[in-house]
Design a protein around this motif. Sequence first.
Motif, PDB file in Angstrom:
ATOM      1  N   UNK A 105      10.058  13.171  -0.995  1.00 47.72           N
ATOM      2  CA  UNK A 105       8.622  13.435  -1.077  1.00 47.72           C
ATOM      3  C   UNK A 105       7.929  12.436  -1.999  1.00 47.72           C
ATOM      4  N   UNK A 106       8.589  12.066  -3.085  1.00 43.12           N
ATOM      5  CA  UNK A 106       8.007  11.084  -4.002  1.00 43.12           C
ATOM      6  C   UNK A 106       7.847   9.734  -3.303  1.00 43.12           C
ATOM      7  N   UNK A 107       8.806   9.380  -2.467  1.00 41.02           N
ATOM      8  CA  UNK A 107       8.702   8.140  -1.700  1.00 41.02           C
ATOM      9  C   UNK A 107       7.546   8.186  -0.719  1.00 41.02           C
ATOM     10  N   UNK A 108       7.405   9.334  -0.034  1.00 43.46           N
ATOM     11  CA  UNK A 108       6.277   9.495   0.895  1.00 43.46           C
ATOM     12  C   UNK A 108       4.961   9.370   0.139  1.00 43.46           C
ATOM     13  N   UNK A 109       4.902  10.017  -1.018  1.00 42.60           N
ATOM     14  CA  UNK A 109       3.654   9.987  -1.788  1.00 42.60           C
ATOM     15  C   UNK A 109       3.300   8.556  -2.197  1.00 42.60           C
ATOM     16  N   UNK A 110       4.289   7.792  -2.673  1.00 36.80           N
ATOM     17  CA  UNK A 110       4.022   6.396  -3.062  1.00 36.80           C
ATOM     18  C   UNK A 110       3.470   5.596  -1.883  1.00 36.80           C
ATOM     19  N   UNK A 111       4.101   5.767  -0.719  1.00 32.83           N
ATOM     20  CA  UNK A 111       3.645   5.015   0.457  1.00 32.83           C
ATOM     21  C   UNK A 111       2.253   5.456   0.891  1.00 32.83           C
ATOM     22  N   UNK A 112       1.992   6.752   0.837  1.00 32.35           N
ATOM     23  CA  UNK A 112       0.677   7.256   1.228  1.00 32.35           C
ATOM     24  C   UNK A 112      -0.406   6.799   0.251  1.00 32.35           C
ATOM     25  N   UNK A 113      -0.094   6.779  -1.045  1.00 30.30           N
ATOM     26  CA  UNK A 113      -1.066   6.294  -2.024  1.00 30.30           C
ATOM     27  C   UNK A 113      -1.414   4.828  -1.756  1.00 30.30           C
ATOM     28  N   UNK A 114      -0.422   4.038  -1.416  1.00 26.18           N
ATOM     29  CA  UNK A 114      -0.675   2.634  -1.093  1.00 26.18           C
ATOM     30  C   UNK A 114      -1.510   2.527   0.169  1.00 26.18           C
ATOM     31  N   UNK A 115      -1.208   3.348   1.177  1.00 29.29           N
ATOM     32  CA  UNK A 115      -1.983   3.322   2.420  1.00 29.29           C
ATOM     33  C   UNK A 115      -3.439   3.689   2.148  1.00 29.29           C
ATOM     34  N   UNK A 116      -3.673   4.699   1.317  1.00 31.87           N
ATOM     35  CA  UNK A 116      -5.040   5.116   0.984  1.00 31.87           C
ATOM     36  C   UNK A 116      -5.772   3.976   0.283  1.00 31.87           C
ATOM     37  N   UNK A 117      -5.113   3.336  -0.672  1.00 31.80           N
ATOM     38  CA  UNK A 117      -5.752   2.230  -1.386  1.00 31.80           C
ATOM     39  C   UNK A 117      -6.073   1.080  -0.427  1.00 31.80           C
ATOM     40  N   UNK A 118      -5.134   0.759   0.465  1.00 27.72           N
ATOM     41  CA  UNK A 118      -5.375  -0.307   1.443  1.00 27.72           C
ATOM     42  C   UNK A 118      -6.541   0.039   2.366  1.00 27.72           C
ATOM     43  N   UNK A 119      -6.573   1.279   2.835  1.00 31.40           N
ATOM     44  CA  UNK A 119      -7.654   1.706   3.736  1.00 31.40           C
ATOM     45  C   UNK A 119      -9.005   1.705   3.030  1.00 31.40           C
ATOM     46  N   UNK A 120      -9.026   2.127   1.771  1.00 31.90           N
ATOM     47  CA  UNK A 120     -10.283   2.104   1.019  1.00 31.90           C
ATOM     48  C   UNK A 120     -10.791   0.670   0.890  1.00 31.90           C
ATOM     49  N   UNK A 121      -9.890  -0.256   0.656  1.00 30.96           N
ATOM     50  CA  UNK A 121     -10.273  -1.666   0.569  1.00 30.96           C
ATOM     51  C   UNK A 121     -10.797  -2.163   1.919  1.00 30.96           C
ATOM     52  N   UNK A 122     -10.137  -1.776   3.001  1.00 35.40           N
ATOM     53  CA  UNK A 122     -10.568  -2.197   4.332  1.00 35.40           C
ATOM     54  C   UNK A 122     -11.937  -1.632   4.681  1.00 35.40           C
ATOM     55  N   UNK A 123     -12.189  -0.381   4.301  1.00 30.48           N
ATOM     56  CA  UNK A 123     -13.503   0.229   4.557  1.00 30.48           C
ATOM     57  C   UNK A 123     -14.581  -0.547   3.792  1.00 30.48           C
ATOM     58  N   UNK A 124     -14.264  -0.900   2.548  1.00 32.72           N
ATOM     59  CA  UNK A 124     -15.249  -1.614   1.722  1.00 32.72           C
ATOM     60  C   UNK A 124     -15.549  -3.000   2.270  1.00 32.72           C
ATOM     61  N   UNK A 145      -2.869  13.793   4.763  1.00 31.10           N
ATOM     62  CA  UNK A 145      -1.405  13.710   4.709  1.00 31.10           C
ATOM     63  C   UNK A 145      -0.936  13.646   3.257  1.00 31.10           C
ATOM     64  N   UNK A 146      -1.644  12.851   2.437  1.00 32.88           N
ATOM     65  CA  UNK A 146      -1.307  12.730   1.021  1.00 32.88           C
ATOM     66  C   UNK A 146      -1.434  14.083   0.325  1.00 32.88           C
ATOM     67  N   UNK A 147      -2.517  14.818   0.610  1.00 32.90           N
ATOM     68  CA  UNK A 147      -2.695  16.150   0.007  1.00 32.90           C
ATOM     69  C   UNK A 147      -1.572  17.096   0.401  1.00 32.90           C
ATOM     70  N   UNK A 148      -1.173  17.073   1.689  1.00 35.57           N
ATOM     71  CA  UNK A 148      -0.065  17.936   2.140  1.00 35.57           C
ATOM     72  C   UNK A 148       1.242  17.550   1.449  1.00 35.57           C
ATOM     73  N   UNK A 149       1.438  16.258   1.276  1.00 37.96           N
ATOM     74  CA  UNK A 149       2.646  15.771   0.612  1.00 37.96           C
ATOM     75  C   UNK A 149       2.674  16.235  -0.853  1.00 37.96           C
ATOM     76  N   UNK A 150       1.558  16.101  -1.534  1.00 38.39           N
ATOM     77  CA  UNK A 150       1.484  16.521  -2.930  1.00 38.39           C
ATOM     78  C   UNK A 150       1.650  18.033  -3.060  1.00 38.39           C
ATOM     79  N   UNK A 151       1.103  18.778  -2.111  1.00 31.70           N
ATOM     80  CA  UNK A 151       1.284  20.226  -2.103  1.00 31.70           C
ATOM     81  C   UNK A 151       2.760  20.575  -1.897  1.00 31.70           C
ATOM     82  N   UNK A 152       3.399  19.885  -0.994  1.00 31.11           N
ATOM     83  CA  UNK A 152       4.831  20.122  -0.738  1.00 31.11           C
ATOM     84  C   UNK A 152       5.646  19.809  -1.987  1.00 31.11           C
TER      85      UNK A 152
END
Length: 163
Positions: A105-124, A145-152
């Motif tokens: 789960x920690x690995x998923x969270x790290x990857x999802x956090x990076x994806x969120x940061x990348x997507x935020x940059x792309x939106x900007x 997905x990140x919220x579900x992962x953190x909840x898990x």
Amino acid sequence: MNQKVVVSQLRKLLEHLTYQVKGLSNSHLKTLGFERQLFKNHYSTLNGYLEECVQTLNRIEHNTLHLSSTQWQLEHLVEQCQAIQKVIYTLPAGKRQVLTPQEELAGYERRLLKMVADLEHQVATATGFQEQQQLLSTLEMTQQRLNRCQTAQKDYSWKKSVT
């Protein structure tokens, strides 16, 4: 290419392979399926094959007289490393080190956090309205997905502390 550079790169590759073999839960394998001419001896573990590769590299490093022989040894060593790597990647999942659910789960969270940061940059930096809307939609789904992962992760930590 300079022989010292090649030797240095091969040493790094062997260190990486050694690290990967340490991650295996069972490095004792019945049959590895290496070609006979690839290694001088037959070993019961991947560590034995890696040790032979390290010895070959050490011989190459100290032998500067016979350039044609050294070239062949370097090519042979690369073939040996590739064969070991292929065995590592083709092992069934049960032979590899098993991650705990918390580590997974920690690995998923790290990857999802990076994806969120990348997507935020792309939106900007998006130029078109439609592109921006599509990216925002993808960003929202990734954040969910990140919220579900953190909840898990919290649920797993809580269950682990209770039991």
